[in-house]
Design an enzyme around this catalytic site. Sequence first.
Site, PDB file in Angstrom:
ATOM      1  N   HIS A  72       1.885  -3.354 -20.834  1.00  9.57           N
ATOM      2  CA  HIS A  72       3.059  -2.890 -20.085  1.00  9.57           C
ATOM      3  C   HIS A  72       4.160  -3.953 -20.105  1.00  9.57           C
ATOM      4  CE1 HIS A  72       1.019   0.375 -17.391  1.00  9.57           C
ATOM      5  NE2 HIS A  72       0.722   0.496 -18.667  1.00  9.57           N
ATOM      6  N   TYR A 201       5.287   0.298  -7.551  1.00 10.99           N
ATOM      7  CA  TYR A 201       5.080  -0.298  -6.229  1.00 10.99           C
ATOM      8  C   TYR A 201       6.111   0.348  -5.303  1.00 10.99           C
ATOM      9  CZ  TYR A 201       2.221  -4.041  -8.303  1.00 10.99           C
ATOM     10  OH  TYR A 201       1.233  -4.768  -8.946  1.00 10.99           O
ATOM     11  N   PRO A 293      -4.071  -8.245  -2.897  1.00 10.20           N
ATOM     12  CA  PRO A 293      -3.957  -7.783  -4.288  1.00 10.20           C
ATOM     13  C   PRO A 293      -2.546  -7.375  -4.740  1.00 10.20           C
ATOM     14  CG  PRO A 293      -5.119  -6.169  -2.942  1.00 10.20           C
ATOM     15  CD  PRO A 293      -4.906  -7.348  -2.076  1.00 10.20           C
ATOM     16  N   LYS A 297      -3.189 -11.060  -8.730  1.00  5.94           N
ATOM     17  CA  LYS A 297      -3.459 -12.421  -9.209  1.00  5.94           C
ATOM     18  C   LYS A 297      -4.911 -12.879  -9.153  1.00  5.94           C
ATOM     19  CE  LYS A 297       0.539 -13.682 -10.498  1.00  5.94           C
ATOM     20  NZ  LYS A 297       0.544 -12.788 -11.636  1.00  5.94           N
ATOM     21  N   TYR A 385       4.892 -12.502 -11.829  1.00 10.17           N
ATOM     22  CA  TYR A 385       4.008 -11.353 -12.044  1.00 10.17           C
ATOM     23  C   TYR A 385       3.279 -11.449 -13.378  1.00 10.17           C
ATOM     24  CZ  TYR A 385       2.277  -6.594 -11.619  1.00 10.17           C
ATOM     25  OH  TYR A 385       1.449  -5.504 -11.501  1.00 10.17           O
TER      26      TYR A 385
HETATM   27  P1  FAD Z   1     -16.360 -11.696  -7.651  1.00 11.85           P
HETATM   28  O1  FAD Z   1     -15.802 -10.695  -8.577  1.00 11.85           O
HETATM   29  O2  FAD Z   1     -16.406 -11.394  -6.209  1.00 11.85           O
HETATM   30  O3  FAD Z   1     -17.819 -12.045  -8.187  1.00 11.85           O
HETATM   31  C1  FAD Z   1     -18.747 -12.771  -7.413  1.00 11.85           C
HETATM   32  C2  FAD Z   1     -20.146 -12.364  -7.805  1.00 11.85           C
HETATM   33  O4  FAD Z   1     -21.080 -13.162  -7.088  1.00 11.85           O
HETATM   34  C3  FAD Z   1     -20.443 -10.921  -7.463  1.00 11.85           C
HETATM   35  O5  FAD Z   1     -20.993 -10.260  -8.578  1.00 11.85           O
HETATM   36  C4  FAD Z   1     -21.434 -11.012  -6.302  1.00 11.85           C
HETATM   37  O6  FAD Z   1     -22.338  -9.912  -6.281  1.00 11.85           O
HETATM   38  C5  FAD Z   1     -22.118 -12.317  -6.612  1.00 11.85           C
HETATM   39  N1  FAD Z   1     -22.710 -12.972  -5.428  1.00 11.85           N
HETATM   40  C6  FAD Z   1     -22.203 -13.043  -4.171  1.00 11.85           C
HETATM   41  N2  FAD Z   1     -23.039 -13.726  -3.363  1.00 11.85           N
HETATM   42  C7  FAD Z   1     -24.079 -14.109  -4.134  1.00 11.85           C
HETATM   43  C8  FAD Z   1     -25.270 -14.833  -3.867  1.00 11.85           C
HETATM   44  N3  FAD Z   1     -25.533 -15.307  -2.640  1.00 11.85           N
HETATM   45  N4  FAD Z   1     -26.135 -15.030  -4.866  1.00 11.85           N
HETATM   46  C9  FAD Z   1     -25.887 -14.570  -6.116  1.00 11.85           C
HETATM   47  N5  FAD Z   1     -24.762 -13.856  -6.422  1.00 11.85           N
HETATM   48  C10 FAD Z   1     -23.882 -13.635  -5.445  1.00 11.85           C
HETATM   49  N6  FAD Z   1      -7.052  -9.387  -9.139  1.00 11.85           N
HETATM   50  C11 FAD Z   1      -6.182  -9.370 -10.192  1.00 11.85           C
HETATM   51  O7  FAD Z   1      -6.039 -10.384 -10.878  1.00 11.85           O
HETATM   52  N7  FAD Z   1      -5.450  -8.244 -10.527  1.00 11.85           N
HETATM   53  C12 FAD Z   1      -5.565  -7.111  -9.803  1.00 11.85           C
HETATM   54  O8  FAD Z   1      -4.938  -6.108 -10.176  1.00 11.85           O
HETATM   55  C13 FAD Z   1      -6.451  -7.110  -8.653  1.00 11.85           C
HETATM   56  N8  FAD Z   1      -6.618  -6.001  -7.901  1.00 11.85           N
HETATM   57  C14 FAD Z   1      -7.586  -5.985  -6.929  1.00 11.85           C
HETATM   58  C15 FAD Z   1      -7.776  -4.815  -6.219  1.00 11.85           C
HETATM   59  C16 FAD Z   1      -8.735  -4.773  -5.219  1.00 11.85           C
HETATM   60  C17 FAD Z   1      -8.914  -3.500  -4.441  1.00 11.85           C
HETATM   61  C18 FAD Z   1      -9.559  -5.901  -4.955  1.00 11.85           C
HETATM   62  C19 FAD Z   1     -10.647  -5.853  -3.900  1.00 11.85           C
HETATM   63  C20 FAD Z   1      -9.374  -7.068  -5.655  1.00 11.85           C
HETATM   64  C21 FAD Z   1      -8.392  -7.128  -6.633  1.00 11.85           C
HETATM   65  N9  FAD Z   1      -8.170  -8.289  -7.370  1.00 11.85           N
HETATM   66  C22 FAD Z   1      -7.218  -8.292  -8.374  1.00 11.85           C
HETATM   67  C23 FAD Z   1      -8.963  -9.482  -7.111  1.00 11.85           C
HETATM   68  C24 FAD Z   1     -10.146  -9.629  -8.072  1.00 11.85           C
HETATM   69  O9  FAD Z   1     -10.922  -8.462  -8.076  1.00 11.85           O
HETATM   70  C25 FAD Z   1     -10.977 -10.848  -7.668  1.00 11.85           C
HETATM   71  O10 FAD Z   1     -10.118 -11.944  -7.524  1.00 11.85           O
HETATM   72  C26 FAD Z   1     -12.064 -11.156  -8.710  1.00 11.85           C
HETATM   73  O11 FAD Z   1     -13.120 -10.228  -8.603  1.00 11.85           O
HETATM   74  C27 FAD Z   1     -12.618 -12.583  -8.522  1.00 11.85           C
HETATM   75  O12 FAD Z   1     -13.690 -12.798  -9.407  1.00 11.85           O
HETATM   76  P2  FAD Z   1     -14.876 -13.763  -9.027  1.00 11.85           P
HETATM   77  O13 FAD Z   1     -15.787 -13.754 -10.213  1.00 11.85           O
HETATM   78  O14 FAD Z   1     -14.343 -15.024  -8.525  1.00 11.85           O
HETATM   79  O15 FAD Z   1     -15.580 -13.077  -7.777  1.00 11.85           O
HETATM   80  C1  PHB Z   2      -5.052  -2.076 -10.114  1.00 15.82           C
HETATM   81  O1  PHB Z   2      -4.735  -1.349 -11.096  1.00 15.82           O
HETATM   82  O2  PHB Z   2      -6.186  -2.076  -9.658  1.00 15.82           O
HETATM   83  C2  PHB Z   2      -4.026  -2.932  -9.482  1.00 15.82           C
HETATM   84  C3  PHB Z   2      -2.781  -3.052 -10.070  1.00 15.82           C
HETATM   85  C4  PHB Z   2      -1.813  -3.859  -9.484  1.00 15.82           C
HETATM   86  C5  PHB Z   2      -2.110  -4.529  -8.305  1.00 15.82           C
HETATM   87  C6  PHB Z   2      -3.363  -4.423  -7.725  1.00 15.82           C
HETATM   88  C7  PHB Z   2      -4.330  -3.613  -8.320  1.00 15.82           C
HETATM   89  O3  PHB Z   2      -1.145  -5.300  -7.730  1.00 15.82           O
END
Ligand code: FAD
Ligand code: PHB
Length: 391
Positions: A72, A201, A293, A297, A385
């Site tokens: 995009h 948005y 979110p 980021k 962004y």
């Molecule tokens: P996580 O994905 O949380 O992974 C952590 C892992 O550790 C999980 O699999 C969990 O099960 C495991 N775990 C937890 N505790 C334990 C334990 N005690 N023992 C063993 N394993 C464990 N970010 C963006 O960049 N762009 C977006 O568009 C965006 N949109 C989002 C929309 C929503 C609705 C949400 C909720 C988040 C969004 N984010 C977005 C944020 C993004 O999803 C997170 O920042 C990302 O998942 C971080 O990755 P991580 O690997 O650090 O953590």
């Molecule tokens: C998504 O597609 O999940 C999404 C896109 C933009 C955002 C957050 C989530 O700012």
Amino acid sequence: MRTQVAIVGAGPAGLLLSHLLHLRGIESVVLEARSREYVEHRVRAGVLEQGTVDTLVESGAGERLLREGLVHHGIELRFGGQRHRIAFEKLVPGRAITVYGQQEVVKDLIAARLAAGGQILFEVDDVVPEEIEGPRPQVSFTHRSQPLALQADFIAGCDGFHGVCRDAIPPGVLQFFDKEYPFGWLGALAAVAPSSDELIYASNDRGFALHSMRSPQLSRFYLQVAPDEDIEAWPDERIWAELAARLETVPGWNLATGPVVEKGITAMRSFVAEPMQFGRLFLAGDAAHIVPPTGAKGLNLAAFDVTVLTEAFAAWYSSGDAALLDGYSRACLRRVWRAQHFSWWMTTLLHSFDSYDAYDRRLQQSYRDYVCTSEAASTSLAENYVGLGRR
Ligand code: FAD
Ligand code: PHB
């Protein structure tokens, strides 16, 4: 069991770290609390910065991303009955974002690790990082009812915001920075073609709404709701009606509807733990910091942290030089705080706050007007962004 780096968590941070370390000849074992099925189907982020795409492609895990990801070159802001396009091609030439589901990144990384003989233990319990201050840390855990210990040179805490690694650091070491928002996001995935080519948005007096997508047949939506809202109170018809009320605010634009295939509610908060390391334990991704979110980021920050950490481990294993490991937290936090500010700012710009008085609302309106009419203000939004450079 013994490895070089014990990684807790098979989210994007843990899996990408394991994959990047493997490419540098460093061994790791990933311990994950959930099942493979669960982590591969957890619907979350969707927007990848160019730097994240480059990291995945250069590492050899980006083949499907290049084929199926949607590139995009802009986003739309919609408020006050008007649409305003933030045109990346004009404001930040040569930079774009790619829409590709987080669970697809997770699937690709799991496949890459398993193809290379990597070890990921799913459904582990009772994970405890131990001896993190000395040279021989280990992680104790239970797998298939068997108590086990994984000895390592280092532990990477990639276990997300609710993980156990951050809490393994002795009290008093970390400083926490925290902000909660008086709303949450209801997310819905729907089997319907997106009604727009780019993300929208939108905000009006009913609150914020986001129209995103996953593929030409799958749309992703978010609605600002009360933080304690019950998903049971949101049957599909109510979701569609509210999305229409917040998005169908410009002449001639209609929202296409279809079956909702997944929905859930997420709280919104900002959080940073500093420093992101203690002894032989290094925190990465959501374990160390989270953002609302709105700025898309979180996943991108997680990917950045683990590229920095990989360089630091590679330097230590190749020459015994600990300088990059010692500087890990500092190297990450500059970017973390830029993303903290941008995510807070986008959230403040686009949501309705019950606490706002008439003066606050005028300020918000003025800033929205400024972003839509000033090239300097739109450029600032655009450059944050799409993501700042990788360093
Ligand atoms: P996580 O994905 O949380 O992974 C952590 C892992 O550790 C999980 O699999 C969990 O099960 C495991 N775990 C937890 N505790 C334990 C334990 N005690 N023992 C063993 N394993 C464990 N970010 C963006 O960049 N762009 C977006 O568009 C965006 N949109 C989002 C929309 C929503 C609705 C949400 C909720 C988040 C969004 N984010 C977005 C944020 C993004 O999803 C997170 O920042 C990302 O998942 C971080 O990755 P991580 O690997 O650090 O953590
Ligand atoms: C998504 O597609 O999940 C999404 C896109 C933009 C955002 C957050 C989530 O700012």
